[in-house]
Design an enzyme around this catalytic site. Structure first.
Site, PDB file in Angstrom:
ATOM      1  CE  LYS A  52     -15.686  -0.910  -9.763  1.00 57.41           C
ATOM      2  NZ  LYS A  52     -14.545  -1.689 -10.233  1.00 57.41           N
ATOM      3  CD  GLN A  96     -11.226  -2.295  -8.667  1.00 57.49           C
ATOM      4  OE1 GLN A  96     -12.345  -2.744  -8.846  1.00 57.49           O
ATOM      5  NE2 GLN A  96     -10.797  -1.212  -9.269  1.00 57.49           N
ATOM      6  CG  ASP A 119     -14.687  -5.948 -14.115  1.00 54.80           C
ATOM      7  OD1 ASP A 119     -15.197  -4.822 -14.117  1.00 54.80           O
ATOM      8  OD2 ASP A 119     -13.919  -6.358 -13.228  1.00 54.80           O
TER       9      ASP A 119
END
Ligand code: GUN
Length: 292
Positions: A52, A96, A119
């Site tokens: 990412k 995460q 997200d």
């Protein structure tokens, strides 16, 4: 059979994002900034987050990676989230997953400001998705929609079977495919670990989206001739012939299913790359709305 080439499409999207970043710079605005919080040192999470961050650099975004010890308390992590919520230089951020067992993931997700939740995991954003309102769509389902759109796959009126009901993939995917949109307008069936006679469902799928986290679970006898097959799974299995010592496989037994399908995503080189593109697209959106 035609491959749905995630690498090709992701390059296309990354170029488009890089171009938008250049336009922001030309207009004298700062570039989008994505931050990531990584708790502990889970191998797969390390790989995902590193990728990412690498792609942020590739498109010209600013990025910040904060690594926290696996022993951090829930309150300490909540404080970090709050700090990012209040930091105007950060457009969007992610925590995460998975998190260590002693931390309540739901509590952390709820603490992220919805307008920075790139997200798309916050209940407010999931709710907007369900209502068909503009929002941050979670990255993997959004990436799959992008893949279907760019390959001009016909979806209207088709039967889409989604294997897996996770909050991150299966559930939002089933909602998106049922919407009055293109891609979309499917009749959707969602199957899961308690589904009986699974094969009866998969054999009627025009579009089969597999996100159950079981290596090579879907075999040729479960797939209808000419189906579109999307494989979300990614698993490392030992392979001494590779320099890394492992190879990547999906939830679908690619070699035997490929010859039956009209389109299929490979692993690697399929859905995974699109997931990162979607996260960057969401961050760009967050960055733009900051200036508007
Ligand atoms: N873990 C696996 N996939 C994801 C993702 O898309 N976002 C976050 N934050 N964690 C993940």
């Amino acid at each position: 059979m035609q491959l749905l080439d995630g690498k090709l499409i992701s390059q296309e999207i990354l170029h488009e994002i890089a171009h938008e970043v250049q336009l922001l710079k030309n207009a004298g605005q700062r570039v989008p900034h994505l931050a990531a919080i990584l708790v502990g040192n889970d191998g797969a999470s390390e790989t995902y987050v590193a990728s990412k961050v690498k792609h942020c650099t590739q498109v010209g975004f600013e990025s910040t990676l904060v690594r926290l010890s696996a022993n951090i308390t829930e309150n300490e992590l909540l404080e970090k989230v709050e700090q990012f919520n209040n930091d105007d230089s950060i457009d969007g951020f992610i925590v995460q997953l998975p998190l260590p067992k002693h931390i309540d993931e739901h509590k952390i997700t709820l603490a992220i400001a919805p307008h920075k939740d790139v997200d798309g995991f916050h209940p407010m954003n999931v709710g907007k998705l369900a209502l068909g309102l503009p929002t941050f769509v979670s990255a993997t389902p959004n990436g799959i929609m992008e893949l279907l759109k760019r390959y001009k796959i016909e979806t209207a009126g088709k039967h889409c079977v989604v294997l897996g009901r996770s909050n991150i993939v299966g559930s939002p995917m089933s909602i998106l495919m049922s919407k009055n949109t293109n891609p979309g307008n499917c009749t959707v069936t969602i199957c899961h670990s308690k589904t009986q006679n699974l094969k009866e469902f998969t054999l009627t799928a025009d579009i089969l989206i597999v996100a159950i986290g079981k290596p090579e679970f879907v075999t040729a006898d479960m797939v209808k001739e000419g189906a579109v097959v999307i494989d979300v799974g990614i698993h490392r299995i030992p392979d001494s012939s590779k320099k890394s010592g492992f190879k990547l496989i999906g939830d679908v037994k690619f070699d035997e299913v490929a010859s039956k399908s009209s389109y299929i995503t490979p692993v690697p080189g399929g859905v995974g790359l699109l997931t990162i593109c979607s996260l960057l697209m969401n961050t760009l959106k967050a960055g733009k709305s900051f200036h508007n």
